[in-house]
Design a protein around this motif. Structure first.
Motif, PDB file in Angstrom:
ATOM      1  N   GLN A  48       0.815  -1.215   0.000  1.00  0.00           N
ATOM      2  CA  GLN A  48       0.000   0.000   0.000  1.00  0.00           C
ATOM      3  C   GLN A  48       0.848   1.264   0.000  1.00  0.00           C
ATOM      4  O   GLN A  48       0.332   2.338  -0.278  1.00  0.00           O
ATOM      5  CB  GLN A  48      -0.973  -0.005   1.171  1.00  0.00           C
ATOM      6  N   LYS A  49       2.122   1.119   0.271  1.00  0.00           N
ATOM      7  CA  LYS A  49       3.010   2.274   0.205  1.00  0.00           C
ATOM      8  C   LYS A  49       3.392   2.574  -1.243  1.00  0.00           C
ATOM      9  O   LYS A  49       4.032   3.580  -1.530  1.00  0.00           O
ATOM     10  CB  LYS A  49       4.252   2.043   1.054  1.00  0.00           C
ATOM     11  N   LYS A  50       3.003   1.674  -2.151  1.00  0.00           N
ATOM     12  CA  LYS A  50       3.181   1.873  -3.593  1.00  0.00           C
ATOM     13  C   LYS A  50       1.801   1.773  -4.232  1.00  0.00           C
ATOM     14  O   LYS A  50       1.472   0.803  -4.915  1.00  0.00           O
ATOM     15  CB  LYS A  50       4.119   0.817  -4.170  1.00  0.00           C
ATOM     16  N   PRO A  51       0.956   2.766  -3.999  1.00  0.00           N
ATOM     17  CA  PRO A  51      -0.450   2.679  -4.384  1.00  0.00           C
ATOM     18  C   PRO A  51      -0.712   2.505  -5.880  1.00  0.00           C
ATOM     19  O   PRO A  51      -1.636   1.783  -6.258  1.00  0.00           O
ATOM     20  CB  PRO A  51      -1.055   3.977  -3.862  1.00  0.00           C
ATOM     21  N   GLN A  52       0.076   3.144  -6.736  1.00  0.00           N
ATOM     22  CA  GLN A  52      -0.160   3.001  -8.176  1.00  0.00           C
ATOM     23  C   GLN A  52       0.152   1.585  -8.636  1.00  0.00           C
ATOM     24  O   GLN A  52      -0.572   1.009  -9.451  1.00  0.00           O
ATOM     25  CB  GLN A  52       0.630   4.050  -8.955  1.00  0.00           C
ATOM     26  N   GLN A  53       1.225   1.022  -8.100  1.00  0.00           N
ATOM     27  CA  GLN A  53       1.566  -0.368  -8.412  1.00  0.00           C
ATOM     28  C   GLN A  53       0.477  -1.305  -7.865  1.00  0.00           C
ATOM     29  O   GLN A  53       0.068  -2.242  -8.542  1.00  0.00           O
ATOM     30  CB  GLN A  53       2.923  -0.725  -7.813  1.00  0.00           C
ATOM     31  N   ASP A  94     -16.787  -6.968 -13.466  1.00  0.00           N
ATOM     32  CA  ASP A  94     -16.504  -5.935 -14.472  1.00  0.00           C
ATOM     33  C   ASP A  94     -16.699  -4.537 -13.884  1.00  0.00           C
ATOM     34  O   ASP A  94     -15.889  -3.634 -14.108  1.00  0.00           O
ATOM     35  CB  ASP A  94     -17.412  -6.095 -15.697  1.00  0.00           C
ATOM     36  N   GLY A  95     -17.778  -4.355 -13.133  1.00  0.00           N
ATOM     37  CA  GLY A  95     -18.035  -3.057 -12.516  1.00  0.00           C
ATOM     38  C   GLY A  95     -16.969  -2.679 -11.500  1.00  0.00           C
ATOM     39  O   GLY A  95     -16.528  -1.530 -11.439  1.00  0.00           O
ATOM     40  N   ALA A  96     -16.535  -3.669 -10.718  1.00  0.00           N
ATOM     41  CA  ALA A  96     -15.495  -3.406  -9.716  1.00  0.00           C
ATOM     42  C   ALA A  96     -14.176  -3.036 -10.385  1.00  0.00           C
ATOM     43  O   ALA A  96     -13.503  -2.085  -9.965  1.00  0.00           O
ATOM     44  CB  ALA A  96     -15.326  -4.630  -8.808  1.00  0.00           C
ATOM     45  N   VAL A  97     -13.810  -3.768 -11.434  1.00  0.00           N
ATOM     46  CA  VAL A  97     -12.541  -3.462 -12.098  1.00  0.00           C
ATOM     47  C   VAL A  97     -12.601  -2.098 -12.776  1.00  0.00           C
ATOM     48  O   VAL A  97     -11.624  -1.341 -12.743  1.00  0.00           O
ATOM     49  CB  VAL A  97     -12.101  -4.577 -13.075  1.00  0.00           C
ATOM     50  N   THR A  98     -13.724  -1.762 -13.352  1.00  0.00           N
ATOM     51  CA  THR A  98     -13.871  -0.446 -13.974  1.00  0.00           C
ATOM     52  C   THR A  98     -13.747   0.654 -12.924  1.00  0.00           C
ATOM     53  O   THR A  98     -13.063   1.659 -13.144  1.00  0.00           O
ATOM     54  CB  THR A  98     -15.220  -0.338 -14.713  1.00  0.00           C
ATOM     55  N   SER A  99     -14.384   0.430 -11.792  1.00  0.00           N
ATOM     56  CA  SER A  99     -14.324   1.410 -10.714  1.00  0.00           C
ATOM     57  C   SER A  99     -12.884   1.633 -10.247  1.00  0.00           C
ATOM     58  O   SER A  99     -12.445   2.776 -10.091  1.00  0.00           O
ATOM     59  CB  SER A  99     -15.188   0.938  -9.545  1.00  0.00           C
ATOM     60  N   VAL A 100     -12.139   0.547 -10.044  1.00  0.00           N
ATOM     61  CA  VAL A 100     -10.745   0.676  -9.604  1.00  0.00           C
ATOM     62  C   VAL A 100      -9.903   1.301 -10.712  1.00  0.00           C
ATOM     63  O   VAL A 100      -9.106   2.206 -10.464  1.00  0.00           O
ATOM     64  CB  VAL A 100     -10.155  -0.686  -9.165  1.00  0.00           C
ATOM     65  N   ARG A 101     -10.091   0.831 -11.952  1.00  0.00           N
ATOM     66  CA  ARG A 101      -9.293   1.336 -13.075  1.00  0.00           C
ATOM     67  C   ARG A 101      -9.480   2.843 -13.255  1.00  0.00           C
ATOM     68  O   ARG A 101      -8.518   3.559 -13.538  1.00  0.00           O
ATOM     69  CB  ARG A 101      -9.688   0.612 -14.358  1.00  0.00           C
ATOM     70  N   GLU A 102     -10.702   3.338 -13.101  1.00  0.00           N
ATOM     71  CA  GLU A 102     -10.987   4.743 -13.349  1.00  0.00           C
ATOM     72  C   GLU A 102     -10.682   5.649 -12.156  1.00  0.00           C
ATOM     73  O   GLU A 102     -10.721   6.865 -12.289  1.00  0.00           O
ATOM     74  CB  GLU A 102     -12.447   4.912 -13.772  1.00  0.00           C
ATOM     75  N   SER A 103     -10.384   5.059 -11.027  1.00  0.00           N
ATOM     76  CA  SER A 103     -10.120   5.883  -9.836  1.00  0.00           C
ATOM     77  C   SER A 103      -8.724   6.499  -9.898  1.00  0.00           C
ATOM     78  O   SER A 103      -7.787   5.915 -10.434  1.00  0.00           O
ATOM     79  CB  SER A 103     -10.270   5.032  -8.575  1.00  0.00           C
ATOM     80  N   LYS A 104      -8.622   7.678  -9.355  1.00  0.00           N
ATOM     81  CA  LYS A 104      -7.321   8.348  -9.271  1.00  0.00           C
ATOM     82  C   LYS A 104      -6.671   7.884  -7.978  1.00  0.00           C
ATOM     83  O   LYS A 104      -7.203   8.099  -6.893  1.00  0.00           O
ATOM     84  CB  LYS A 104      -7.493   9.862  -9.282  1.00  0.00           C
ATOM     85  N   VAL A 105      -5.531   7.241  -8.124  1.00  0.00           N
ATOM     86  CA  VAL A 105      -4.816   6.713  -6.968  1.00  0.00           C
ATOM     87  C   VAL A 105      -3.401   7.287  -6.953  1.00  0.00           C
ATOM     88  O   VAL A 105      -2.650   7.101  -7.909  1.00  0.00           O
ATOM     89  CB  VAL A 105      -4.769   5.160  -7.012  1.00  0.00           C
ATOM     90  N   ASP A 106      -3.080   7.998  -5.854  1.00  0.00           N
ATOM     91  CA  ASP A 106      -1.733   8.530  -5.741  1.00  0.00           C
ATOM     92  C   ASP A 106      -1.161   8.381  -4.336  1.00  0.00           C
ATOM     93  O   ASP A 106      -0.021   8.761  -4.097  1.00  0.00           O
ATOM     94  CB  ASP A 106      -1.670   9.990  -6.206  1.00  0.00           C
ATOM     95  N   ASP A 107      -1.958   7.819  -3.410  1.00  0.00           N
ATOM     96  CA  ASP A 107      -1.454   7.552  -2.058  1.00  0.00           C
ATOM     97  C   ASP A 107      -2.298   6.450  -1.420  1.00  0.00           C
ATOM     98  O   ASP A 107      -3.253   5.974  -2.024  1.00  0.00           O
ATOM     99  CB  ASP A 107      -1.449   8.826  -1.203  1.00  0.00           C
ATOM    100  N   GLU A 108      -1.926   6.050  -0.199  1.00  0.00           N
ATOM    101  CA  GLU A 108      -2.652   4.971   0.477  1.00  0.00           C
ATOM    102  C   GLU A 108      -4.125   5.321   0.666  1.00  0.00           C
ATOM    103  O   GLU A 108      -4.998   4.476   0.487  1.00  0.00           O
ATOM    104  CB  GLU A 108      -2.024   4.666   1.842  1.00  0.00           C
ATOM    105  N   LYS A 109      -4.393   6.552   1.041  1.00  0.00           N
ATOM    106  CA  LYS A 109      -5.765   6.984   1.289  1.00  0.00           C
ATOM    107  C   LYS A 109      -6.620   6.857   0.018  1.00  0.00           C
ATOM    108  O   LYS A 109      -7.729   6.339   0.055  1.00  0.00           O
ATOM    109  CB  LYS A 109      -5.769   8.425   1.800  1.00  0.00           C
ATOM    110  N   SER A 110      -6.083   7.302  -1.100  1.00  0.00           N
ATOM    111  CA  SER A 110      -6.861   7.224  -2.348  1.00  0.00           C
ATOM    112  C   SER A 110      -6.985   5.769  -2.825  1.00  0.00           C
ATOM    113  O   SER A 110      -8.001   5.389  -3.414  1.00  0.00           O
ATOM    114  CB  SER A 110      -6.259   8.118  -3.428  1.00  0.00           C
ATOM    115  N   LEU A 111      -5.979   4.932  -2.554  1.00  0.00           N
ATOM    116  CA  LEU A 111      -6.076   3.512  -2.884  1.00  0.00           C
ATOM    117  C   LEU A 111      -7.188   2.864  -2.074  1.00  0.00           C
ATOM    118  O   LEU A 111      -8.039   2.162  -2.629  1.00  0.00           O
ATOM    119  CB  LEU A 111      -4.747   2.795  -2.615  1.00  0.00           C
ATOM    120  N   ASN A 112      -7.209   3.121  -0.773  1.00  0.00           N
ATOM    121  CA  ASN A 112      -8.252   2.562   0.080  1.00  0.00           C
ATOM    122  C   ASN A 112      -9.630   3.067  -0.324  1.00  0.00           C
ATOM    123  O   ASN A 112     -10.606   2.316  -0.307  1.00  0.00           O
ATOM    124  CB  ASN A 112      -7.968   2.856   1.549  1.00  0.00           C
TER     125      ASN A 112
END
Length: 188
Positions: free
Chosen positions: A58-63, A116-134
């Motif tokens: 989680q310390k590498k949120p984009q990965q 499919d909906g879950a993957v789309t939701s994760v794919r389209e989300s902006k993730v740049d830190d642990e908080k945004s990943l969660n």
């Protein structure tokens, strides 16, 4: 967070898709519904390769996001392939087989849509830190939970007593995990 949310989906996928050594060749004199169940096992086996939960940091949120998306894409692909193969197989040759088959296919389709909906939701989300990943995983969580409740087409088909017997009699279907829970669809 990821492990807690996705573990249910992964375990469900493993239970609904993992089958040991099924074969499409029926034994001489085998009842048609038993042969059909064996063919279903072949589809489950071919499409049921185990997916491993990705290791994420989680310390590498984009990965982490990329790995979650890849995992879910793989799961969606397997569900889609199984859906296509099951449609080719068609309804089982038992009384009310079409009704049981239709219900099982609806559950499979719904589970795929949820993933499919879950993957789309994760794919389209902006993730740049642990908080945004969660936050991205939490947003996709309902789809994960719905898909995670799905027990798979074999479990739903076993709800029909004639098909339960066919799966039980199909020697090559002995590896299908059987849940003691009542079959449920992804939308329940």
């Amino acid at each position: 967070m990821f492990r807690r949310v996705v573990t249910g989906v992964a375990l469900s996928a493993a239970v609904s898709l993992a089958v040991v050594g099924c074969s499409s060749a029926g034994s001489p004199g085998e009842a048609p519904e038993v042969t059909w169940a064996g063919n279903v096992c072949e589809h489950l086996s071919r499409n049921g390769s185990q997916l491993r939960l990705p290791a994420i940091d989680q310390k590498k949120p984009q990965q982490a996001k990329k790995r979650v998306v890849a995992f879910l894409d793989g799961l969606a692909t397997q569900l889609g392939s199984l859906e296509k193969d099951m449609k080719k197989e068609g309804a089982p040759p038992v009384e009310d087989g079409k009704q049981s088959f239709t219900k099982a296919m609806e559950g499979l389709s719904q589970a795929k849509q949820e993933v499919d909906g879950a993957v789309t939701s994760v794919r389209e989300s902006k993730v740049d830190d642990e908080k945004s990943l969660n936050a991205a995983l939490a947003k996709a969580g309902e789809g994960f939970r719905k898909a995670g409740r799905y027990q798979g087409p074999a479990q739903e088909l076993r709800a029909d007593p004639a098909l339960k017997s066919a799966f039980d009699e199909a020697e090559d279907c002995a590896g299908i995990p059987v849940s003691s829970a009542k079959p449920a669809t992804a939308g329940n």
